[in-house]
Design a protein around this motif. Structure first.
Motif, mmCIF file in Angstrom:
data_model
loop_
_atom_site.group_PDB
_atom_site.id
_atom_site.type_symbol
_atom_site.label_atom_id
_atom_site.label_comp_id
_atom_site.label_asym_id
_atom_site.label_seq_id
_atom_site.Cartn_x
_atom_site.Cartn_y
_atom_site.Cartn_z
ATOM 1 N N ASN B 74 0.790 -1.231 0.000
ATOM 2 C CA ASN B 74 0.000 0.000 0.000
ATOM 3 C C ASN B 74 0.827 1.289 0.000
ATOM 4 O OD1 ASN B 74 -2.415 -1.222 -0.372
ATOM 5 N ND2 ASN B 74 -2.958 -1.323 1.794
ATOM 6 N N PRO B 75 1.889 1.384 0.824
ATOM 7 C CA PRO B 75 2.698 2.611 0.756
ATOM 8 C C PRO B 75 3.333 2.813 -0.624
ATOM 9 C CG PRO B 75 3.417 1.188 2.583
ATOM 10 C CD PRO B 75 2.339 0.466 1.875
ATOM 11 N N VAL B 76 3.718 1.696 -1.277
ATOM 12 C CA VAL B 76 4.296 1.799 -2.622
ATOM 13 C C VAL B 76 3.231 2.309 -3.595
ATOM 14 C CG1 VAL B 76 5.444 0.537 -4.465
ATOM 15 C CG2 VAL B 76 5.799 -0.144 -2.076
ATOM 16 N N ARG B 77 2.030 1.734 -3.469
ATOM 17 C CA ARG B 77 0.953 2.080 -4.401
ATOM 18 C C ARG B 77 0.541 3.535 -4.284
ATOM 19 N NH1 ARG B 77 -2.574 -3.251 -3.174
ATOM 20 N NH2 ARG B 77 -1.620 -4.645 -4.681
ATOM 21 N N ARG B 78 0.725 4.098 -3.098
ATOM 22 C CA ARG B 78 0.331 5.496 -2.905
ATOM 23 C C ARG B 78 1.165 6.432 -3.755
ATOM 24 N NH1 ARG B 78 -0.235 5.866 3.425
ATOM 25 N NH2 ARG B 78 -0.882 3.690 3.318
ATOM 26 N N ARG B 79 2.344 5.966 -4.169
ATOM 27 C CA ARG B 79 3.188 6.817 -5.016
ATOM 28 C C ARG B 79 2.798 6.701 -6.477
ATOM 29 N NH1 ARG B 79 8.775 4.509 -3.549
ATOM 30 N NH2 ARG B 79 9.471 6.106 -5.020
ATOM 31 N N PHE B 80 1.813 5.831 -6.766
ATOM 32 C CA PHE B 80 1.378 5.594 -8.139
ATOM 33 C C PHE B 80 -0.034 6.124 -8.370
ATOM 34 C CE2 PHE B 80 4.764 2.546 -7.999
ATOM 35 C CZ PHE B 80 5.142 2.368 -9.310
ATOM 36 N N GLY B 81 -0.301 6.479 -9.631
ATOM 37 C CA GLY B 81 -1.680 6.670 -10.066
ATOM 38 C C GLY B 81 -1.880 5.759 -11.246
ATOM 39 N N MET B 82 -3.077 5.202 -11.370
ATOM 40 C CA MET B 82 -3.293 4.330 -12.525
ATOM 41 C C MET B 82 -4.601 4.668 -13.209
ATOM 42 S SD MET B 82 -2.869 0.271 -12.918
ATOM 43 C CE MET B 82 -3.347 -0.568 -14.433
ATOM 44 N N ALA B 154 -4.961 12.197 -8.057
ATOM 45 C CA ALA B 154 -5.491 12.737 -6.801
ATOM 46 C C ALA B 154 -4.416 12.903 -5.738
ATOM 47 C CB ALA B 154 -6.615 11.847 -6.283
ATOM 48 N N MET B 155 -3.510 11.927 -5.643
ATOM 49 C CA MET B 155 -2.552 11.931 -4.528
ATOM 50 C C MET B 155 -1.184 12.444 -4.947
ATOM 51 S SD MET B 155 -4.220 10.904 -1.886
ATOM 52 C CE MET B 155 -3.011 10.362 -0.695
#
Lengths: 271, 249
Positions: B74-82, B154-155
């Motif tokens: 999850n922390p890794v995914r927060r740096r991504f947008g898809m 968004a993030m």
């Protein structure tokens, strides 16, 4: 035999098929239970949002109430007609309400409510989550770092566990009222006699056992709806299959669990 | 920087990825071209951890993500947008709620007014601020993709993954999306991986183009090199011919 197929071969095929199906079903229940465990772990780390749980409670409970009312009204009415037919001229009429009361509270209320809600809610959960799965909405949640277990599964299962006992209480009351109407209007039992029977035969442990069952049935409905939704593969056909599986499996499991719970509750706990 | 080494994945009977090596450099926009069914989307889903490989390694800025649990990812995914192929908007929520979802989940310190301001800002980027209260079902395909893009941003991600951003759109809407992707890179300096089979889109948005076929990288070059290449596979793909080394499925 000319074809070389003996009755033994056919029997063997049948046994293999049946044991294969049983094995698949048990494996499915196992995977569903693993999923519940994961949802519980994730939710213990951080609880799901109250708004999502409340939303599901509305969808499962409030929106199903009319169905529960109709089903239990007629269940109580039928119970009255059947009991009157079997009891007339054998036992005093005040036992009529006692029979209705206990059969409704222990068995008919929780089980019929669970079967009806399993059909209505289990199907809609599996269809909604299945569609989300095949349109990548569940993947989209995961990609945003949002746990589908916490966001989708936990609120549904929790709401089902909370709402099933609530609906069962409604079902019990309405079925007893349905029985009252038939008993007084059709069978001509005096109203005070019916009410006196209710008072005499009511036992708290009967009501509690019915509600305990409802809690378990609620978890099965939520679990099967979510599990089959998440397992959906392959477009509209897959969603249809998941919906059917969710309803069939929850109904079968409810009936099996009903037997197990009845044995445990009345032979051990309330014995 | 994303470093992919020896990535292999079998789906059913098909070996989709077979030992794929690929680097995505910081700040660049890499376009992955390839015929349908060569594992382009599968590659994207591996980068963000939605699929687990049978073998191989994926490093995001040096951190190995193969073998991480959902919770660790999850922390890794927060740096991504898809941006998903069908946009994958949650259809139970409005457009605005879709964009707000990740903020509400991850940035709990943000008050509601700030979330609303950010949602409107992102919807303005894609020209859809008026659609915030609509449900996804009432949007056209192109609008849905734009909302998907707003949600992906968004993030403030460092990496954005695009799964066939222009597929199924008319040429004009496709160009709107291409310009948006280009514009986002210039303004936000994100590193992007765009999976597509739309050559025009590739030329518009790419810093570098690779061709994926049979689960491996078969060509690697800038858009200019791609235009002038005499690589038989790349030429066949650009010209859209059924004759050549790439076998139509």
């Amino acid at each position: 035999m000319a074809s070389g197929v003996t009755p033994d071969d056919i029997a063997l095929k049948g046994v293999r098929y049946a044991s294969g199906r049983l094995g698949d079903s048990l494996a499915g229940v196992g995977r569903a239970a693993t999923m519940m465990l994961e949802a519980t772990q994730v939710s213990l780390r951080r609880p799901p949002s109250v708004r999502l749980i409340a939303q599901q409670m509305g969808a499962i409970g409030v929106d199903s109430l009319w169905l529960v009312i109709v089903v239990s009204l007629f269940t109580g009415a039928v119970a009255a007609v059947q009991a009157a037919y079997q009891l007339t001229s054998v036992v005093p009429l005040k036992y009529l309400s006692g029979v209705i009361l206990r059969s409704v509270v222990i068995e008919l209320g929780p089980v019929l409510t669970a079967l009806v809600i399993g059909g209505r809610v289990g199907a809609s959960m599996a269809a909604e989550l299945g569609t989300m799965k095949v349109t990548e909405q569940i993947d989209a949640l995961r990609a945003m770092g949002i746990s589908p277990m916490r966001h989708l599964v936990a609120p549904r299962v929790l709401a089902a566990i909370i709402m099933l006992p609530v609906l069962t209480i409604y079902a019990d009351a309405i079925a007893i009222f349905g029985g009252y109407v038939v008993a007084v209007v059709v069978v001509n039992v005096p109203s005070p006699i019916y009410l006196q029977g209710l008072r005499e035969f009511f036992e708290m442990k009967d009501l509690l056992s019915g509600l305990v069952k409802a809690v378990f049935f609620g978890s099965i409905i939520g679990m099967m709806g979510c599990y089959h939704g998440f397992e959906t593969e392959g477009g509209a056909e897959g969603v249809g299959r998941a919906t059917t599986m969710a309803v069939v499996s929850s109904c079968v499991l409810i009936l099996i669990l009903d037997y197990i719970l009845a044995s445990v509750l009345f032979r051990i706990i309330f014995a | 920087m994303i470093e992919i080494r020896g990535l292999a994945k079998r789906l059913g009977r098909r070996q989709v990825l077979q030992g794929l090596d690929l680097d995505v450099r910081a700040g660049e926009t890499l376009v992955v071209l390839g015929p349908s069914g060569t594992g382009k989307s599968v590659l994207l889903k591996h980068i963000i951890g939605l699929m687990k490989p049978d073998a191989g390694s994926i490093r995001i800025d040096g951190e190995e993500i193969v073998g991480l649990s959902e919770e660790q990812l999850n922390p890794v995914r927060r740096r991504f947008g898809m941006l998903f192929q069908g946009a994958a908007l949650l259809d139970s929520l409005t457009v605005g709620e879709n964009v707000a979802l990740a903020m509400q989940e991850h940035a709990r310190g943000l008050d509601e007014a700030e979330v609303r301001r950010r949602v409107i800002e992102r919807l303005e980027w894609v020209g859809l601020q008026a659609a915030a209260a609509l449900k996804p079902a009432s949007l056209s395909g192109g609008m849905r993709k734009r909302v998907g893009l707003a949600r992906a941003l968004a993030m403030d991600p460092e990496y954005v993954l695009y799964d066939e951003p222009t597929t199924g759109l008319d040429p004009i809407t496709a160009d709107v999306i291409n310009q948006l992707i280009r514009g986002m890179q210039k303004q936000l300096h994100v590193t992007s991986v765009v999976v597509t089979h739309d050559i025009k889109s590739a030329y518009t948005v790419a810093d570098r183009i690779v061709l994926l076929y049979q689960g491996r990288v078969m060509f690697d070059g800038t858009p200019e090199e791609t235009r002038r290449t005499d690589d038989a596979m790349m030429r066949q793909f650009i010209e859209g011919s059924s004759q050549g080394p790439i076998q139509p499925v």
